[in-house]
Design a protein around this motif. Structure first.
Motif: not given
Lengths: 258, 257
Positions: A87-89, B125-128, B214-222
């Motif tokens: 995938m290209l984001f 979107e780096q986690i995606d 730290g991970c929880y809040h980072g993961f769920n930030s938007k």
């Protein structure tokens, strides 16, 4: 539909609380074809891609890849499923703590446990395919321009020779010339791999260039799908309004009139 | 009417948040802490969480030990019990102040940076992207941070114990004028192994809290930069409160044996 597509979506719905984003998306992409999904902002394009990838779970409906049901996959079956995709984001989504070649090689090293030196060779080769010299490999993403980041993102997406590639707004935020360079690279890379692709965009120039088929999404439903050549004679009022970029028509933007 | 609605809404929000944390915790434990293990990531995080926190934690411990010595001297001299300074400093540092202050300092330093880093990775979107590259983000990002924090925090606190007692010794001998030999004697005679281990157990728990929040809040930030900022604040505040609450719970528990 006589022949089942390689990617088949049937009645996929997804809501976030009271907001219905996908209202039964049905879509079919034959193997080796390039489908471009066009549609305005907030019509559910990205959510649809994320549902296919399993980043979001659809509320109902079925998603089949090569006849295999993808909704609800877990564990190693899910890993195998994801290994087919590249995938290209939209914003390239490069890992900024890693160098360019490590980004490109990431899926090979972490996902496929390839030795670093071999993965590096492949990364350099893929960078070459998107027109970047080997020395770019040692730079970090923050040191690159937007167009170069997109190209690195493309190299990363094709690094593991995926069967299916998704492009999320590949040309957004680029100047027209760089946009065309990316379009050409996409067409080249896809042809070389023989991959099946789904792109989402609202850039019609890009859509015309890379699409075999075009589908139009509006309010979480596919309102039209057909070969790219017939887009100008679709006779569909939604498509006509969109490709000509008119404010008047069946698609109404919620804009407060002064 | 309005007040009731507010209370109701706040209660629901709290329950919802607790549920989210519980689900995140389940994923973090079942996916993040099971093979495959990313050794490189663990070592890198141990450097960032443990080694680079040494100066902050060391300075905190040193000054706290010194201040503690002064205060205890002030109190104990009223009963001619100056000889207690050494032992109470040692006890206070190892059982209570070492782990709590180190935990709070690391929560501010590391909890914030974990939330900001993962939050930025989420909104860009780096986690995606990790998922599309066949890499489980819980294994690659969350697991290594939890392991690193749980392992390094006790080490940090062990060092903080030594530096804190040293701070007390320096203030005790230089500015209060206690006998140096007697000070060390008192510390060594009085301090028991349980005092130290109870503090180290606390430290491991605090490390877990810091990494998970730290991970929880980072993961769920938007929502871009503002969302990442909010995630960072929430990570620090929630881990600080949880550290203090867990400290009370652990102290009652460890006292019970």
């Amino acid at each position: 539909m006589a022949e089942a597509g390689y990617i088949e979506l049937a009645g996929v719905t997804k809501s976030f609380g009271p907001k219905h984003v996908l209202n039964g998306v049905t879509l079919s992409v034959p193997k080796g074809h390039s489908l471009v999904v066009i549609g305005g902002s907030g019509t559910g394009k990205s959510v649809m891609l994320k549902c296919i990838l399993g980043l979001l779970h659809p509320d109902s409906g079925s998603i089949r890849i090569a006849g295999e049901e993808a909704v609800g996959l877990r564990g190693s079956a899910r890993d195998e499923y994801l290994a087919r995709f590249g995938m290209l984001f939209q914003g390239a989504a490069l890992f900024d703590s890693l160098s360019v070649w490590e980004n490109v090689a990431f899926g090979l090293i972490q996902g496929r446990h390839m030795a670093r030196s071999r993965a590096r060779d492949i990364a350099i080769e893929k960078l070459g395919q998107v027109g970047l010299t080997p020395d770019v490999g040692n730079l970090y993403p923050a040191e690159l321009s937007g167009g170069m980041q997109k190209r690195v993102g493309l190299a990363r997406a094709i690094a593991a020779d995926p069967e299916i590639i998704f492009f999320d707004e590949p040309t957004t935020g680029l100047d027209p010339i760089m946009a065309d360079v990316i379009n050409n690279l996409i067409v080249d890379c896809v042809k070389r791999l023989g991959a099946t692709t789904v792109s989402i965009t609202h850039d019609m120039a890009s859509a015309r260039k890379i699409a075999d088929d075009i589908a139009m999404i509006f309010k979480g439903e596919i309102v039209w799908q057909g070969p790219a050549k017939t887009i100008d004679t679709s006779g569909n009022p939604y498509v006509d309004q969109f490709i000509h970029g008119r404010a008047e028509g069946p698609i109404q933007m919620d804009v407060l009139k002064p | 009417m309005n007040i009731l609605a507010h209370i109701g809404r706040a209660t629901l929000a709290l329950l919802e948040e607790t549920g989210r944390v519980a689900i995140f915790l389940k994923d973090a434990l079942l996916q993040g802490l099971t093979p495959k293990i990313f050794l490189r990531q663990i070592l890198e995080q141990m450097m960032r969480i443990g080694y680079f926190s040494l100066p902050v934690v060391g300075l905190t411990a040193f000054f706290t030990g010194g201040a503690l010595a002064l205060q205890i001297y002030l109190g104990s001299s009223r009963f001619n019990a100056e000889s207690l300074v050494a032992s109470i400093v040692a006890l206070g540092i190892t059982r209570e102040l070492g782990p709590v202050l180190a935990g709070l300092m690391v929560a501010g330093r590391v909890g914030a940076s974990i939330a900001a880093e993962l939050g930025t990775m989420r909104v860009t979107e780096q986690i995606d992207a990790l998922v599309t590259l066949a890499t489980n983000p819980f294994k690659y990002l969350v697991g290594p941070r939890i392991i690193a924090a749980v392992v390094t925090l006790p080490i940090l606190v062990g060092i903080a114990d030594i530096i804190g007692i040293m701070g007390g010794y320096i203030v005790g001998t230089r500015s209060i004028g206690l006998n140096g030999y007697a000070y060390i004697r008192n510390t060594a005679d009085f301090l028991e192994i349980d005092d130290v281990t109870s503090g180290l157990i606390k430290a491991a728990v605090f490390g877990f809290i810091i990494a998970v929040m730290g991970c929880y809040h980072g993961f769920n930030s938007k929502g871009g930069a503002q969302g990442v900022g909010r995630a960072t604040t929430n990570a620090v505040v929630s881990s600080a409160i949880l550290i203090l609450a867990a400290n009370f719970a652990l102290t009652s528990l460890l006292f019970a044996d």
